[in-house]
Write a protein that holds these residues in place. Structure first.
Motif, short mmCIF file in Angstrom:
data_model
loop_
_atom_site.label_atom_id
_atom_site.label_comp_id
_atom_site.label_asym_id
_atom_site.label_seq_id
_atom_site.Cartn_x
_atom_site.Cartn_y
_atom_site.Cartn_z
N ASP B 383 1.00 -1.19 -0.14
CA ASP B 383 -0.21 0.56 -0.27
C ASP B 383 0.73 1.40 -0.12
O ASP B 383 0.59 1.94 -0.78
CB ASP B 383 -0.83 0.35 1.10
N TYR B 386 0.91 2.66 4.65
CA TYR B 386 1.09 2.58 6.10
C TYR B 386 2.40 2.91 6.54
O TYR B 386 3.81 2.31 5.56
CB TYR B 386 0.53 0.89 6.14
N THR B 461 -3.98 8.27 10.42
CA THR B 461 -5.49 6.67 10.42
C THR B 461 -4.81 6.26 11.27
O THR B 461 -3.89 5.06 11.00
CB THR B 461 -6.04 6.38 8.89
N SER B 595 -1.59 4.48 9.30
CA SER B 595 -1.12 5.68 7.83
C SER B 595 -1.70 6.96 7.93
O SER B 595 -1.81 7.76 9.26
CB SER B 595 -2.73 4.88 6.96
N ARG B 599 -7.85 7.26 6.15
CA ARG B 599 -9.22 6.30 5.50
C ARG B 599 -9.96 6.36 5.50
O ARG B 599 -11.19 5.57 6.58
CB ARG B 599 -8.44 4.74 5.63
N TYR B 600 -11.14 7.32 5.47
CA TYR B 600 -12.25 7.64 5.45
C TYR B 600 -13.75 6.86 6.15
O TYR B 600 -13.75 6.27 4.28
CB TYR B 600 -12.90 8.92 5.01
N ASP B 602 -13.61 3.85 5.06
CA ASP B 602 -13.33 2.53 4.02
C ASP B 602 -11.98 1.41 4.36
O ASP B 602 -11.27 1.90 4.35
CB ASP B 602 -13.30 3.52 2.60
N PHE B 603 -13.03 0.95 5.72
CA PHE B 603 -12.00 -0.14 6.20
C PHE B 603 -11.52 -1.13 6.13
O PHE B 603 -11.12 -2.73 6.25
CB PHE B 603 -12.18 -0.34 7.87
N GLY B 636 -6.81 10.58 0.43
CA GLY B 636 -7.27 9.73 1.31
C GLY B 636 -7.51 8.76 0.42
O GLY B 636 -7.91 8.89 -0.92
N ARG B 638 -9.39 5.33 -0.32
CA ARG B 638 -9.80 3.59 -0.12
C ARG B 638 -9.12 2.26 -0.10
O ARG B 638 -8.08 2.44 -0.68
CB ARG B 638 -11.23 3.01 -1.16
N ARG B 639 -9.23 1.24 0.60
CA ARG B 639 -8.66 -0.17 0.94
C ARG B 639 -8.17 -0.33 -0.63
O ARG B 639 -6.96 -1.15 -0.95
CB ARG B 639 -9.05 -0.86 1.70
#
Lengths: 467, 684
Positions: B383, B386, B461, B595, B599-600, B602-603, B636, B638-639
């Motif tokens: 990613d 992180y 995050t 992170s 990551r609003y 959206d886990f 931001g 998403r995963r």
């Protein structure tokens, strides 16, 4: 025969403002006597009055000849003379191979019209080669820190004649840029500080964990502003940061690259590079080029390509004025040149609508790769993850039937698009091995450099030459 | 006893004497029984489900369809028919009908066991019924070299033999092996290579196996040999430790595994040998998986197959930032009770049916000894945003031992956590995903030294799974528990478990401490996902529980201040069991992720089981696969790497009207009301 012998000046130069000889004309044959040229050009100027015939004397065999004509209303012609750049006040016939003796130059027009001519004649340069004319990885150059070491390059990119403070700030800025934080570069700065002390102004920059991977001739990127770029690429040698590369870009250009009419032809620079292919004193010549180019006024920008953690990230960094103490300029991370933020553009909304409208309006130029992408569509960094397919620009909704071709063109005009065409994202490895893509590109650049001998002026499209 | 002696050698780091790797053939039924079928979503080690494919040493062709495995009778060939893969009720692949019946192709006359399938050219080719090359033929033919060694009675010398195998109805749900024949006898590679468990790259040039660089017949370290001529009999290079691959000009730039020095889980660069067994190299040399630690014996054959290095199935290569990653998930169910050996993959993009798990880079794997199927997700290392991922499992040391006092950070920053006091990692998986750290509520905590990476500036995050073992409220005092903090509560950022079962997050930004209550409590005894997110550009601090936003406050824009303090997880230090404030957390923590991006909410998919796989009717590519790691325009992500749905807004999701400064609210309010304590007596 009324002859006015021109006094030929051998050597480099050009674009002289005062003629070396002149004639009052009268329709007579004028002999323009030149010294036989060698590797260095014979450069001379002649001013004549129409009508006249000018015979060039002193040249033999195959030569590379450039002729500039500054006139106002006269016609200047010769069978071997092919204007390539016609502007108000005259024209330039870029260098091409001719065989002397040359047919006389006819100067016609209203009597009394004054015509001024600047000639540069030289032996035909050899075919360029990749190892000397396009890239330098020869350890005799790349490993000689007095020629192109980090201290030398960083001194040239900074205002303080050292570069340590700016380099430290550069690394730490990676950790604070709002669009993406790359704290590993901050950790690299910390590691250097641990090694060399907290004050980067005192760092021994040649002791930094940086290795020159290559010097790159990008004369193919010549523009109205300069004769392309000279790039020095570095890799970080600290094993804790195995995938960190920096490039420092400097503007190229030599005396004589711009004609008296203001036409930037860049031939003097080009032929210097070409001659390196057969030079027996390659290292000395390389040093001379770097001496001329690695200076503060020529610094253009830096680029970073790093996979410190997880993803590759590619950025550009341009000097910006700063109020920070001791740093009149700092490096900031602007939107990427010729790059579309695909992830953002694929999201429905105003940005996407704007982009699609721009594409519709400029489809022809996009496909021809001759248009610059507005910075409002650009990201500040390009990211790529190995093993993960790149997102594709979604052009659905575009009215044009050539969406695929447009998508390809848009992808290929930016630097990230080229880098992502290499499996490793890197074109020059830490071992100074070039990727297959880069080798193809170097072949194309070699051909482009040789084309300087053919008076080529075709506009270069954005993106890879090898496409 | 003999095996116990071997184990003792291994535990001390000595090279193991030659030992057959075929001793687990008969473990299969037992292994099947021990494979847990718990629901595990993503994050490195996905679920493991039962598979009909089983045996001991095995390998797979590079088209992902031909499997050859050693079982009791000998080498068995089977075809994987992905066309028959379905999905279970959770959307995870059901592979129970995916394989053809095993076909015996070789008796164990020469102790045939672990093998590599070496393809001098891409296989299979279309062929006629007679087996001749025919582009329009109805059959598919494999003409490959099988490389193995006799690990029992010989001196482990690598050998090869040529196998021709014909498949009818290829690439269909009815594919079946038509016939096979061995087209050569045994031939020993030269110069001689001594080792076991060979695995080879797709190009047939890079052979990796368990042996030693001394080529003396000993094993327990991972070595390689290279041959410019694919699958050739002659011309193999002298074995060398895989730790030297990055120095080998023949390998660098060709195999990604060789692109960088290899590191242990704590970031230490391997300079000598890597202890490992049962290796399988990814097809293009991108990475390698192997078992990285010994399985200790409680007694003779207790657990079955104990002694050798059959623990800590791990991956090392590009998706792990060239560092050893001990898989956290069902494929490593226990460090004491079950062994694991051979795993291989048909490839991440070979078939549309597998993998099903969403993620940046997901690989399907089949285990033979364990007869299971799993999907490994490498998002934690790939990613790039992180700055710390602690799966809360054991760390494998550079010497190849399990270190129960440390837990690795797989983000790539190597912010290794040290377990202190009453913090422990149980033997068997106890987490929502694989293992979780158990904290005793008094002295237990994890300490992570300061690093620049742990000081995000613009966005932050913090998310984790927590399972309280007891209510924090133990007397009339304020019994809040310190759950996480970089520094103290007024430090760079912190998270407190309030004594009413809710949370309070704090960040220091712009020189002030900004605080937000979760507005919702969590239950005792089960895992809950908790997260807080800070965005400096807007000054927004938001809290999420189980993926739902529970509270949010907007402060003025200000970047995070950061500090140089250590990160502590689970407790502030020694604390009373029933503290008067500033106590330690009693319970389990799993999958802690920090992170430097917002990551609003959206886990998924890494922590949301139901969202972790494609829909059952999938069949297409996992949606996250194409997402790449491109940032959203607002930074931001998403995963799955896609941009947020805010269409490029530079602000977080709109603030809910019901989000008061310290109250509950937001879209989850009705649900929150069920568990929120209405009277908050005390706050940290």
């Amino acid at each position: 025969v009324i002859a006015a012998l021109a006094i030929a000046l051998a050597g480099c130069g050009g674009g002289t403002s005062a003629p070396d000889a002149s004639s009052d004309g009268g329709g007579a044959m004028i002999v323009w006597a030149l010294e036989a040229p060698g590797e260095d050009a014979t450069v001379s100027s002649l001013e004549v009055v129409a009508p006249a015939m000018v015979s060039i004397d002193g040249l033999e065999g195959d030569l590379l000849v450039r002729l500039e004509v500054i006139e106002a209303g006269a016609d200047v012609s010769a069978p071997w003379l092919v204007p390539t750049d016609v502007v108000d006040g005259g024209f330039l016939a870029r260098s091409r191979v001719v065989t002397a003796p040359l047919a006389p130059i006819a100067i016609e027009g209203p009597p009394g019209t004054r015509v001024r001519m600047n000639i540069a004649a030289r032996a035909v340069p050899p075919d360029a080669d990749i190892a000397h004319s396009l890239t330098w990885t020869d350890p005799a150059v790349a490993d000689d820190r007095s020629i192109v070491g980090p201290a030398r390059v960083l001194r040239a990119f900074s205002d303080d004649d050292h570069g340590g403070v700016l380099f430290d700030r550069f690394l730490r800025r990676f950790g604070t840029t709002p669009h993406s934080e790359r704290p590993a570069l901050v950790e690299l700065a910390d590691a250097i500080a641990d090694e060399q002390g907290a004050d980067p102004a005192t760092w021994d920059l040649d002791a930094l964990p940086l290795r020159v991977t290559a010097v790159h001739n990008r004369i193919d990127l010549r523009s109205d502003a300069h004769c392309g770029e000279l790039r020095v690429s570095f890799t970080v040698t600290d094993s804790a940061f195995p995938f960190v590369h920096f490039l420092f870009l400097f503007a190229q250009g030599r005396d004589g690259d711009v004609s008296e009419l203001g036409i930037r032809h860049c031939e003097e620079s080009a032929f210097v590079w070409a001659r390196l292919a057969t030079a027996t004193d390659f290292v000395d010549r390389a040093r001379a080029i770097l001496d001329e180019t690695l200076v503060r006024d020529r610094f253009l920008l830096a680029e970073s390509l790093e996979r410190t953690v997880g993803t590759w990230e590619w950025r550009q960094w341009t000097p910006e004025e700063s109020a920070e103490p001791g740093l009149p300029h700092v490096l900031e991370n602007p939107p990427l040149f010729q790059t579309i933020d695909v992830a953002a553009a694929n999201v429905p909304g105003p940005l996407r609508d704007d982009l699609l409208a721009w594409i519709e309006a400029n489809a022809g130029a996009i496909e021809a790769r001759t248009i610059a992408i507005p910075s409002r569509f650009a990201p500040r960094s390009a990211r790529a993850t190995e093993g993960v397919l790149r997102p594709v620009l979604d052009l659905s909704g575009l009215a044009t039937p050539r969406a695929d071709a447009l998508r390809t063109a848009l992808d290929r005009i930016g630097c990230p698009g080229c880098h992502e065409r290499s499996p490793t994202f890197v074109q020059t490895s830490p071992d100074r091995v070039f990727s297959d893509f880069y080798m193809d590109e170097l072949e194309a650049r070699r051909a482009a450099l040789d084309a300087f001998r053919e008076a080529t002026t075709a506009p270069r499209p954005f993106g890879a030459l090898s496409d | 006893m003999l095996r116990s002696v071997f184990l003792a050698h291994a535990a001390r780091g000595a090279l193991r004497p030659q030992r057959r790797s075929g001793s687990l053939v008969w473990l299969l039924p037992l292994a099947l029984a021990l494979v847990p079928l718990s629901r595990v979503a993503a994050v490195e080690g996905a679920r493991a489900v039962a598979s009909p494919f089983g045996g001991n040493g095995h390998n797979v062709s590079f088209d992902g369809r031909l499997f050859i495995a050693r079982t009791g009778p000998g080498w068995m060939a089977q075809l994987l028919r992905p066309e028959r893969i379905t999905r279970d009720e959770g959307g995870f692949p059901n592979v129970s009908d995916a394989f053809t019946e095993p076909l015996l192709i070789q008796l164990p006359d020469n102790e045939e066991n672990a093998l590599a399938i070496c393809e001098p050219e891409p296989m299979p080719f279309r062929c006629s019924a007679a087996g001749d090359r025919d582009g329009g033929g109805d059959f598919a033919c494999y003409d490959v070299w099988v490389v193995d060694s006799n690990a029992v009675v010989s001196d482990n010398r690598m050998r090869r033999r040529r196998l021709f195998l014909q498949v009818r109805s290829p690439s269909t749900r009815d594919a079946a092996i038509e016939r096979f024949e061995w087209r050569s006898g045994l031939e020993y590679l030269t110069p001689g290579l001594r080792g076991i468990e060979p695995t080879v790259t797709r190009d047939g040039r890079l052979l990796v196996y368990q042996g030693t660089r001394e080529n003396d017949g000993m094993i327990d370290t991972l070595v390689y040999s290279y041959n410019a001529s694919p699958c050739s009999l002659d011309g193999w290079s002298a074995p060398q430790d895989i730790t030297r691959m990055h120095e080998d000009a023949r390998l660098r730039g060709t195999y990604r595994l060789a692109d960088s020095p290899l590191r242990a889980a704590d970031g230490t660069v391997y300079t000598d040998r890597i202890r490992g067994a049962y290796p399988w190299i990814f097809p293009d040399g991108e990475a390698i998986n192997f078992t990285a630690a010994p399985m200790p014996c409680r007694g003779i054959e207790d657990p079955p197959g104990c002694g050798p290095r059959r623990n800590a199935l791990s991956v090392l290569g590009y998706p792990t930032n060239w560092a050893l990653a001990n898989i956290d998930g069902d494929v490593n169910p226990s460090r004491e009770d079950t062994v694991r050996l051979f795993f291989s993959s048909p490839g991440p993009r070979t078939f549309t049916e597998i993998p099903a798990t969403r993620g940046l880079d997901v690989w399907p794997f089949f285990g033979s000894n364990t007869s299971n199927y799993t999907e490994l997700v490498f998002d934690d290392g790939l990613d790039g945003r992180y700055v710390g991922v602690w799966h809360m499992n054991e760390l494998v040391t550079p010497a190849g031992e399990l270190d129960l006092s440390r837990t690795p950070d797989t983000s790539g920053f190597f912010n290794t956590g040290r377990l202190v006091g009453g913090a422990s990692l149980p033997a068997a998986n106890n987490g929502r995903v694989g293992k979780a750290v158990e904290l005793d509520g008094r002295t237990g905590r994890i300490e992570v030294p300061h690093a620049a990476s742990l000081n995000p500036v613009n966005q932050l995050t913090v998310e984790m799974l927590v399972r309280p073992s007891s209510p924090p409220d133990c007397d009339a005092n304020n019994n809040y528990r310190f759950l996480l903090g970089k520094g103290e509560l007024d430090g760079a950022y912190s998270l407190v478990f309030e004594d009413d079962g809710s949370f309070q997050a704090r960040v220091r930004a712009g020189g002030e401490v900004r605080s937000l209550f979760s507005g919702r409590a969590i239950p005792v005894g089960t895992f809950s996902h908790v997260a807080f997110v800070y965005d400096a550009a807007s000054g927004t601090l938001a809290f999420f529980i189980d993926g739902a936003e529970t509270n949010r406050m907007v402060f003025g824009p200000a970047t995070l201040d950061g500090n140089r303090e250590a990160l502590r997880i689970g407790g502030p230090g020694d604390a009373a069991e029933c503290p008067d404030g500033h106590g330690a957390f009693h319970g389990a923590i799993d999958e802690l992720e920090i992170s430097n991006v917002a990551r609003y909410g959206d886990f998924a998919p890494s922590l949301d089981e139901d969202a972790g796989v494609d829909p059952v009717d999938g069949g297409g590519r996992p949606s996250g696969r194409d997402g790449g790691a491109q940032p959203g325009r607002d930074g931001g992500v998403r995963r799955d790497g896609s941009a947020g749905s805010d269409g490029g807004s530079t602000t977080p999701p709109a603030e809910s009207d019901s989000c008061a400064a310290a109250g509950t609210g937001g879209v989850a309010a009705p649900l929150i009301a069920l568990v929120t304590l209405f009277v908050r007596r005390r706050r940290s």
